[in-house]
Design an enzyme around this catalytic site. Structure first.
Site, PDB file in Angstrom:
ATOM      1  N   GLY A  18       2.692   1.970  10.790  1.00 47.21           N
ATOM      2  CA  GLY A  18       3.020   3.269  10.470  1.00 47.21           C
ATOM      3  C   GLY A  18       3.835   3.106  11.828  1.00 47.21           C
ATOM      4  O   GLY A  18       4.838   4.320  12.266  1.00 47.21           O
TER       5      GLY A  18
ATOM      6  N   GLY B  16       2.707  -1.698   4.417  1.00 42.12           N
ATOM      7  CA  GLY B  16       2.493  -0.105   4.325  1.00 42.12           C
ATOM      8  C   GLY B  16       4.177   0.257   3.740  1.00 42.12           C
ATOM      9  O   GLY B  16       5.100   0.213   2.321  1.00 42.12           O
ATOM     10  N   GLY B  17       4.740   1.397   4.489  1.00 39.73           N
ATOM     11  CA  GLY B  17       6.175   1.471   4.332  1.00 39.73           C
ATOM     12  C   GLY B  17       7.475   0.887   4.192  1.00 39.73           C
ATOM     13  O   GLY B  17       8.226   1.439   3.156  1.00 39.73           O
TER      14      GLY B  17
ATOM     15  N   SER C 177       3.530  -2.836  10.084  1.00 39.13           N
ATOM     16  CA  SER C 177       4.784  -3.048  10.520  1.00 39.13           C
ATOM     17  C   SER C 177       5.820  -4.207   9.400  1.00 39.13           C
ATOM     18  O   SER C 177       6.820  -4.519  10.677  1.00 39.13           O
ATOM     19  CB  SER C 177       5.251  -2.331  11.661  1.00 39.13           C
ATOM     20  OG  SER C 177       4.966  -1.252  11.997  1.00 39.13           O
TER      21      SER C 177
ATOM     22  N   ASN D  17       0.256  -1.229  -0.264  1.00 37.05           N
ATOM     23  CA  ASN D  17       0.000  -0.362   0.050  1.00 37.05           C
ATOM     24  C   ASN D  17       1.205   0.883   0.512  1.00 37.05           C
ATOM     25  O   ASN D  17       0.883   1.334   1.126  1.00 37.05           O
ATOM     26  CB  ASN D  17      -1.084  -0.168   1.412  1.00 37.05           C
ATOM     27  CG  ASN D  17      -2.003   0.874   0.963  1.00 37.05           C
ATOM     28  OD1 ASN D  17      -1.270   2.312   1.102  1.00 37.05           O
ATOM     29  ND2 ASN D  17      -2.578   1.196   2.801  1.00 37.05           N
ATOM     30  N   TRP D  18       0.515   2.218  -1.760  1.00 35.88           N
ATOM     31  CA  TRP D  18       1.570   3.034  -1.251  1.00 35.88           C
ATOM     32  C   TRP D  18       1.376   4.302  -0.677  1.00 35.88           C
ATOM     33  O   TRP D  18       2.097   5.407  -0.689  1.00 35.88           O
ATOM     34  CB  TRP D  18       2.173   3.538  -2.479  1.00 35.88           C
ATOM     35  CG  TRP D  18       3.052   1.725  -3.054  1.00 35.88           C
ATOM     36  CD1 TRP D  18       3.680   1.065  -2.826  1.00 35.88           C
ATOM     37  CD2 TRP D  18       3.555   2.094  -4.831  1.00 35.88           C
ATOM     38  NE1 TRP D  18       3.756   0.109  -3.393  1.00 35.88           N
ATOM     39  CE2 TRP D  18       4.504   0.866  -4.504  1.00 35.88           C
ATOM     40  CE3 TRP D  18       3.236   2.876  -5.668  1.00 35.88           C
ATOM     41  CZ2 TRP D  18       4.737   0.371  -5.829  1.00 35.88           C
ATOM     42  CZ3 TRP D  18       4.020   2.531  -7.043  1.00 35.88           C
ATOM     43  CH2 TRP D  18       5.238   1.035  -7.012  1.00 35.88           C
ATOM     44  N   LYS D  19      -0.114   4.123   0.084  1.00 33.04           N
ATOM     45  CA  LYS D  19      -0.607   5.396   0.738  1.00 33.04           C
ATOM     46  C   LYS D  19      -0.624   6.972  -0.471  1.00 33.04           C
ATOM     47  O   LYS D  19      -0.495   6.487  -1.864  1.00 33.04           O
ATOM     48  CB  LYS D  19      -0.656   6.069   1.628  1.00 33.04           C
ATOM     49  CG  LYS D  19      -0.353   4.292   2.851  1.00 33.04           C
ATOM     50  CD  LYS D  19      -0.091   4.694   4.125  1.00 33.04           C
ATOM     51  CE  LYS D  19       0.190   2.811   4.767  1.00 33.04           C
ATOM     52  NZ  LYS D  19       0.302   3.022   6.489  1.00 33.04           N
TER      53      LYS D  19
ATOM     54  N   GLU E  16      -5.614  -5.805  10.453  1.00 33.04           N
ATOM     55  CA  GLU E  16      -4.326  -4.596  10.619  1.00 33.04           C
ATOM     56  C   GLU E  16      -4.236  -3.912  11.381  1.00 33.04           C
ATOM     57  O   GLU E  16      -5.585  -2.532  11.831  1.00 33.04           O
ATOM     58  CB  GLU E  16      -4.959  -3.933   9.226  1.00 33.04           C
ATOM     59  CG  GLU E  16      -4.062  -4.282   8.185  1.00 33.04           C
ATOM     60  CD  GLU E  16      -3.664  -3.039   7.065  1.00 33.04           C
ATOM     61  OE1 GLU E  16      -2.555  -3.551   7.154  1.00 33.04           O
ATOM     62  OE2 GLU E  16      -4.574  -1.937   6.650  1.00 33.04           O
TER      63      GLU E  16
ATOM     64  N   HIS F  51      -8.938   0.404   4.988  1.00 30.78           N
ATOM     65  CA  HIS F  51      -8.436   0.590   5.674  1.00 30.78           C
ATOM     66  C   HIS F  51      -8.728   1.887   6.921  1.00 30.78           C
ATOM     67  O   HIS F  51      -8.867   2.761   6.927  1.00 30.78           O
ATOM     68  CB  HIS F  51      -6.929   1.751   4.752  1.00 30.78           C
ATOM     69  CG  HIS F  51      -5.771   1.756   5.195  1.00 30.78           C
ATOM     70  ND1 HIS F  51      -5.255   2.035   6.387  1.00 30.78           N
ATOM     71  CD2 HIS F  51      -4.571   0.521   5.387  1.00 30.78           C
ATOM     72  CE1 HIS F  51      -4.524   2.288   6.234  1.00 30.78           C
ATOM     73  NE2 HIS F  51      -3.489   0.906   5.884  1.00 30.78           N
TER      74      HIS F  51
ATOM     75  N   GLU G  28      -6.431   3.522   7.737  1.00 36.08           N
ATOM     76  CA  GLU G  28      -6.365   5.706   7.584  1.00 36.08           C
ATOM     77  C   GLU G  28      -7.272   6.106   7.242  1.00 36.08           C
ATOM     78  O   GLU G  28      -8.534   6.691   7.264  1.00 36.08           O
ATOM     79  CB  GLU G  28      -5.295   5.756   6.620  1.00 36.08           C
ATOM     80  CG  GLU G  28      -4.467   5.056   7.719  1.00 36.08           C
ATOM     81  CD  GLU G  28      -2.993   4.814   6.895  1.00 36.08           C
ATOM     82  OE1 GLU G  28      -3.290   5.374   5.476  1.00 36.08           O
ATOM     83  OE2 GLU G  28      -2.143   4.911   7.605  1.00 36.08           O
TER      84      GLU G  28
HETATM   85  C1  PEP Z   1      -0.517  -0.058   6.079  1.00 36.77           C
HETATM   86  O1  PEP Z   1      -0.915   0.654   5.401  1.00 36.77           O
HETATM   87  O2  PEP Z   1      -1.715  -0.923   5.686  1.00 36.77           O
HETATM   88  C2  PEP Z   1       0.171  -0.644   7.020  1.00 36.77           C
HETATM   89  C3  PEP Z   1       0.064  -1.935   7.226  1.00 36.77           C
HETATM   90  O3  PEP Z   1       1.737   0.130   7.097  1.00 36.77           O
HETATM   91  P1  PEP Z   1       3.219  -0.280   7.191  1.00 36.77           P
HETATM   92  O4  PEP Z   1       3.250  -1.628   7.299  1.00 36.77           O
HETATM   93  O5  PEP Z   1       3.927   0.655   7.299  1.00 36.77           O
HETATM   94  O6  PEP Z   1       2.566  -0.196   9.477  1.00 36.77           O
END
Ligand code: PEP
Length: 251
Positions: free
Chosen positions: A173, A234-235, A213, A9-11, A167, A95, A97
């Site tokens: 994050g 994500g990251g 993470s 997920n590049w957000k 999640e 998601h 967010e």
């Molecule tokens: C996400 O955005 O779904 C996520 C899990 O982010 P991260 O891996 O950065 O925690």
């Protein structure tokens, strides 16, 4: 057999050119991957250019959200069939967010999920508890409410186009990953719940991803858990090398 899914997920990161460069680099690094469904989710504006760049590769394309109507006076929204038109095979829905900042609810997640499936997309439906909900021992109640509401009214064969992502919000994050055992406990709970709601064969086949993470150095432990069928990243998906290392966890 549940084919693992590793989704990035590049957000709200990367321009069109940066997205194309990233996916081209990734394409080379995962060229020898096998037995894994690799998915990337760039911003809307980069979708069709990334789609061209992944043509002929093992990488699938996802959007980060969609609307539930096919067309109409809905300024700013994007319909599932337009995501297909842009080259998507998947879409992330609900998601945390979006739930936290954009008023997404289980009802809207449910509408979007049904619309995505009807358009032939695979919906990656996200659920997860906040830190406060975990600390007050409400994790299972929260997850049950989210799963029940988000997947309400789906038929057994709809699940060929549904992936669930667990999640925990406190792990997104933050660098704090759920331990393998903490993640497995919730995944097992989700699978039992899916069995109760939709039957054992749906529960046996539905893929349940962990997100929060995930990094190259913790993916193997997570993927070794019985009910963890992949990761939503994500990251670590913003760099080709780290995402490729996660996507090739089984090599
Ligand atoms: C996400 O955005 O779904 C996520 C899990 O982010 P991260 O891996 O950065 O925690």
């Amino acid at each position: 057999m549940r084919i693992p899914v590793i989704a990035g997920n590049w957000k709200l990161f990367k321009t069109i050119n940066e997205s194309v460069s990233l996916v081209k680099e990734l394409k080379q690094l995962v060229a020898n991957s096998h037995g894994v469904e690799i998915v990337v989710a760039p911003v809307f504006t980069a979708l069709s250019r990334v789609s061209e760049a992944i043509d002929g590769s093992v990488i699938h394309l996802a959007a980060q959200d969609c609307y539930w109507e096919e067309e109409g006076a809905f300024t700013g929204e994007v319909a599932p069939k337009l995501l297909r038109d842009a080259g998507c095979s998947h879409v992330i829905i609900g998601h945390s967010e979006r739930r936290q900042y954009f008023g997404e609810t289980d009802l809207t997640v449910n509408r979007k999920t049904k619309a995505a499936i009807a358009a032939g997309l695979t919906a990656i439906v996200c659920v997860g508890e906040t830190l406060q909900e975990r600390e007050s021992e409400n994790t299972f109640t929260v997850i049950e409410t989210q799963i029940t509401g988000s997947l309400f009214g789906l038929a057994g064969n709809d699940f060929n186009h549904v992936v669930i992502a667990y999640e925990p919000v406190w792990a997104i994050g933050t660098g704090k990953t759920a331990s393998d055992a903490q993640a497995q406990e919730v995944h097992a709970f989700i699978r039992q719940l899916v069995s109760r709601l939709f039957g054992q064969s749906v529960a046996d086949s539905v893929r349940i991803l962990y997100g929060g993470s995930v990094k190259p150095d913790n993916v193997k432990g997570l993927m070794a858990q019985t009910d963890i069928d992949g990761a939503l990243v994500g990251g670590a998906s913003l760099k080709a090398e780290s995402f490729a290392a996660i996507a090739t966890f089984n090599i």
